[in-house]
Design an enzyme around this catalytic site. Structure first.
Site, PDB file in Angstrom:
ATOM      1  N   GLU A 109      23.780  42.180  38.914  1.00 43.58           N
ATOM      2  CA  GLU A 109      24.206  43.272  38.025  1.00 43.58           C
ATOM      3  C   GLU A 109      23.969  42.937  36.561  1.00 43.58           C
ATOM      4  O   GLU A 109      24.855  43.096  35.720  1.00 43.58           O
ATOM      5  CB  GLU A 109      25.684  43.617  38.272  1.00 43.58           C
ATOM      6  CG  GLU A 109      25.935  44.222  39.647  1.00 43.58           C
ATOM      7  CD  GLU A 109      27.323  44.813  39.829  1.00 43.58           C
ATOM      8  OE1 GLU A 109      28.274  44.338  39.186  1.00 43.58           O
ATOM      9  OE2 GLU A 109      27.445  45.770  40.632  1.00 43.58           O
ATOM     10  N   GLU A 112      40.332  48.832  43.125  1.00 41.79           N
ATOM     11  CA  GLU A 112      39.230  49.537  42.456  1.00 41.79           C
ATOM     12  C   GLU A 112      38.770  50.768  43.231  1.00 41.79           C
ATOM     13  O   GLU A 112      38.572  51.833  42.649  1.00 41.79           O
ATOM     14  CB  GLU A 112      38.050  48.567  42.272  1.00 41.79           C
ATOM     15  CG  GLU A 112      36.799  49.238  41.740  1.00 41.79           C
ATOM     16  CD  GLU A 112      35.610  48.304  41.591  1.00 41.79           C
ATOM     17  OE1 GLU A 112      35.747  47.091  41.863  1.00 41.79           O
ATOM     18  OE2 GLU A 112      34.537  48.795  41.192  1.00 41.79           O
ATOM     19  N   ASP A 160      30.438  46.709  48.771  1.00 40.65           N
ATOM     20  CA  ASP A 160      31.276  46.405  47.604  1.00 40.65           C
ATOM     21  C   ASP A 160      32.710  46.894  47.776  1.00 40.65           C
ATOM     22  O   ASP A 160      33.083  47.903  47.181  1.00 40.65           O
ATOM     23  CB  ASP A 160      30.656  47.049  46.345  1.00 40.65           C
ATOM     24  CG  ASP A 160      31.299  46.541  45.067  1.00 40.65           C
ATOM     25  OD1 ASP A 160      32.082  45.584  45.147  1.00 40.65           O
ATOM     26  OD2 ASP A 160      31.005  47.099  43.992  1.00 40.65           O
TER      27      ASP A 160
HETATM   28  C1  GCV Z   1      33.146  42.315  37.858  1.00 40.24           C
HETATM   29  C2  GCV Z   1      31.641  45.958  41.343  1.00 40.24           C
HETATM   30  C3  GCV Z   1      32.598  46.356  40.254  1.00 40.24           C
HETATM   31  C4  GCV Z   1      32.338  45.585  38.976  1.00 40.24           C
HETATM   32  C5  GCV Z   1      32.418  44.090  39.303  1.00 40.24           C
HETATM   33  C6  GCV Z   1      31.378  43.782  40.370  1.00 40.24           C
HETATM   34  C7  GCV Z   1      31.443  42.330  40.812  1.00 40.24           C
HETATM   35  O1  GCV Z   1      30.352  46.392  41.041  1.00 40.24           O
HETATM   36  O2  GCV Z   1      32.524  47.719  40.035  1.00 40.24           O
HETATM   37  O3  GCV Z   1      33.299  45.948  38.031  1.00 40.24           O
HETATM   38  O4  GCV Z   1      32.190  43.299  38.161  1.00 40.24           O
HETATM   39  O5  GCV Z   1      31.643  44.569  41.506  1.00 40.24           O
HETATM   40  O6  GCV Z   1      32.107  42.072  41.784  1.00 40.24           O
HETATM   41  O7  GCV Z   1      30.813  41.494  40.180  1.00 40.24           O
END
Ligand code: GCV
Length: 682
Positions: free
Chosen positions: A260, A361, A333
């Protein structure tokens, strides 16, 4: 009967003491031949929490016993035995918990931890904000001129935090976000880390840090962060020396690399193993570990659910022994429901640790009441079949099947500066559940819910007890049982009203709160949009991951591969995860797929309405503060569940072109309005 009709209310509770609410303690004699900061805490806990016989004598014995492992303990009627001081502390917390939950210790009990490292990952940014945090700002970091000054108030809070963690056996904390700032490795920040570590240490909690892979270039003045560059290697070795100079028991690094947009070894044409091993070598001398995350995917790759496996499996056996690959429970995720990640059990020559998300989340954040233990239990008990039947994820990661130098489990924390730490009173149960499962990965959700409810809601003051013991088992019948049932059903309810039958990632935008099956702005990567995941069209719905599709099924061991691949045998909870099916597909109960979807959404909404009723009914047994907070959040959850149902059914109906079954409630919203006004957390 007369007393039962008299309205009364219980003492106010702000929730700050979580499951550690103390009743007035009876005097107790504590005998222990050893002294240490940890043993002192154990003694103090007994004096402050003793509910047994007045003036009883409790013996704390540190004595080697081959049946006790690591920081495990043995409880008997009047004593705790352990191999280590920390084992004594854990034993004392367990002893007190037995007393408070009225579960007497009749025989000898030995309890050993399933995982050696039981870690909370805090996604806390250095400016005090928290990524995916819903309970206020960070307890570790803040913005402003005094951001690095350590105050007495800071220390008090860190101590309370350590106390809570230790009470459920958590023994590690990663203090900063995996999307890490290099600043954390500067001397100024490391000094604050030292202060935190000093407070956490007596409670057995080691400190870890998330690090930014590009740090040698960002703060070290080097031109590169290439892991094979000798100057880069030296930079990390020097940094390790500096860290261990001030924090001798520092746990290690957590790394999100080449993921990411985060920097990583792939920026230099190197592999994850090159990057992880370079850091592992820097910490090896001090006993530090590297938790290297497998959360990787790129927009150019095919099926996102396959990518972590495709990238990491070829590296199996190539990691040094102080590297643990940290793998999220599912292949995508932290969705409301996912099958387990196929990396579990497949990487046989590499240490692997599960990563769970305690912060909700994707499960209604701190608004929805969703107890996560059932989801984690389902995950830990999933059979990977990697070494024959019974190779559950739990056994593949806790050292029972594959020898691992270190075993570990991590949970993304859900706490912040809010008075009750978690915002939603029931979100506290998820922190508790994570700790309990990290300690014992065989525990059932029922037991965890039962313990937590008793510790968190049972009246503690004499006055409240008198009010409620009008009838002896009233509290159990009127409060404990119905609320436990509510908790145990709450995750399935969320799956039903959000994304049943294997649907996943159909949230609106990046807030991950409300529904957005339509959400696909042109500028957003396809694999970040719901249509990528649900693939709905007039021919049907679902992601084809069979051998005729992306072939993700082949990442699973037999018989799962064939089971998931064959629509006849694929568990219906994963149906649309693995299959793209016509709307008229016949489900096992004879309904069409479209009808089945409609019934699931309705069921989810009905379940939340039922939760409201259950909660309203327990009013006399809960203090007014917590009662009204939960009541109001359930109202919002109910409104949201209705929106989820209407949004998904109306949107998908455009493709199915089938009527909503007669006995399903009609939508209360208009699709265009829902698209214009995505629901947001208030
Ligand atoms: C910390 C998902 C979440 C992100 C998070 C990422 C990860 O994409 O939305 O906020 O980033 O996972 O676990 O690295």
């Amino acid at each position: 009967m007369i007393l039962m009709c008299v309205p009364f209310s219980l003492h106010a509770e702000d929730g700050h003491n979580l499951w550690l609410r103390r009743e007035s303690a009876a005097p107790v004699n504590v005998v222990c031949s050893k002294n240490s900061a940890t043993i002192d805490i154990a003694k103090q806990e007994l004096h402050q929490g003793w509910q047994g016989k007045t003036n009883a004598t409790v013996v704390l014995a540190i004595k080697q016993n081959k049946f006790i492992r690591g920081d495990g303990y043995m409880l008997s009627t009047y004593g705790v035995q352990a191999n280590t001081d920390l084992g004594i502390l854990y034993g004392v917390y367990a002893f007190l918990s037995h007393q408070q939950t009225e579960n007497p210790i009749r025989d000898v009990i030995i309890s050993n931890p399933s995982y050696e490292r039981r870690i909370l990952d805090h996604w806390d940014n250095l400016d005090g904000t928290i990524e995916r945090g819903y309970a206020g700002r960070s307890i570790f970091w803040r913005n402003g001129r005094d951001s690095l000054v350590v105050t007495e108030q800071d220390k008090k809070l860190w101590k309370e935090y350590a106390h809570v963690d230790a009470s459920i056996g958590i023994n590690g904390a990663v203090l900063d976000n995996v999307n890490a700032s290099s600043l954390i490795l500067t001397t100024e920040y490391l000094n604050r880390v030292k202060s935190i570590a000093d407070v956490l240490r007596p409670y057995g909690i080691r400190t870890y840090l998330s690090v930014n892979f590009a740090s040698p270039a960002v703060i070290g003045g080097l031109k590169t962060a290439d892991p094979l560059n000798p100057e880069v290697q030296k930079w990390w070795k020097d940094k390790a020396k500096e860290i261990y100079g001030i924090i001798p028991d520092f746990g290690g690094f957590l790394v999100k690399a080449s993921s990411e947009g985060q920097p990583g070894p792939q920026d230099y044409g190197r592999t994850h193993a090159d990057g992880a091993n370079m850091l592992a070598d820097a910490l090896k001398h001090y006993g530090g570990i590297i938790m290297w995350r497998a959360f990787v995917y790129s927009s150019s790759g095919d099926d996102r659910a396959k990518q972590a496996y495709s990238e990491f499996m070829p590296l199996d056996g190539k990691f040094h022994d102080n590297v643990i690959i940290q793998v999220k429970n599912g292949p995508v995720d932290f969705q409301p429901r996912e099958p387990f990640s196929p990396l579990f059990g497949a990487m046989k020559r590499t240490s692997v640790m599960p990563e769970l998300e305690i912060t909700q989340e994707y499960l209604g954040q701190a608004i929805h009441l969703v107890f996560l233990a059932p989801m984690w239990e389902e995950f830990l008990k999933s059979d990977t079949y990697q070494e024959g039947e019974g190779s559950t994820v739990a056994r593949c990661t806790d050292g029972s099947i594959f020898p691992q130098k270190y075993t570990a489990i991590a949970g993304v924390a859900n706490i912040g500066l809010d008075t009750n730490w978690c915002d939603h009173p029931f979100a506290q149960a998820n922190w508790y559940a994570f700790g309990r499962l990290a300690w014992n990965n065989q525990l059932s959700s029922i037991q965890i819910a039962d313990e937590w409810l008793k510790l968190t809601f049972k009246p503690t003051t004499l006055e409240d007890k008198t009010k409620l013991t009008v009838l002896p088992t009233v509290w159990n019948i009127k409060f404990l049982n119905p609320v436990k049932q509510l908790m145990l059903e709450s995750r399935e309810a969320a799956v039903n009203y959000m994304m049943p039958l294997g649907l996943h990632h159909i949230f609106s935008a990046n807030g991950h709160y409300g529904p957005g099956p339509w959400w696909a702005p042109k500028w957003v990567r396809k694999d970040w949009t719901p249509p990528y995941f649900h693939q709905a069209d007039t021919a049907g719905i679902g992601f084809d991951r069979t051998q005729n599709g992306s072939d993700a099924v082949s990442q699973y061991q037999e018989p799962l591969r064939s089971l998931f691949n064959n629509v006849k045998y694929c568990p219906e909870i994963y149906l649309l995860w693995f299959h793209h099916l016509p709307w008229t597909y016949k489900m096992r109960n004879g309904r069409t797929l479209w009808d089945a979807l409609c019934y699931h959404y309705q069921e989810g909404l009905d379940q939340v309405r039922e939760f409201q009723k259950i909660w309203d009914n327990v009013k006399p047994y809960v203090d007014p503060e917590r009662f009204s907070v939960v009541q109001s959040k359930l109202r919002q959850q109910c409104v949201n569940a209705q929106v989820w149902k209407d949004a998904c059914l109306l949107y998908f109906q455009q493709f199915s072109r089938m009527p909503i079954p007669y006995d399903i409630e009609r939508p209360a919203h208009d699709l265009n309005d829902l698209i214009q006004n995505d629901i947001r957390r208030r």
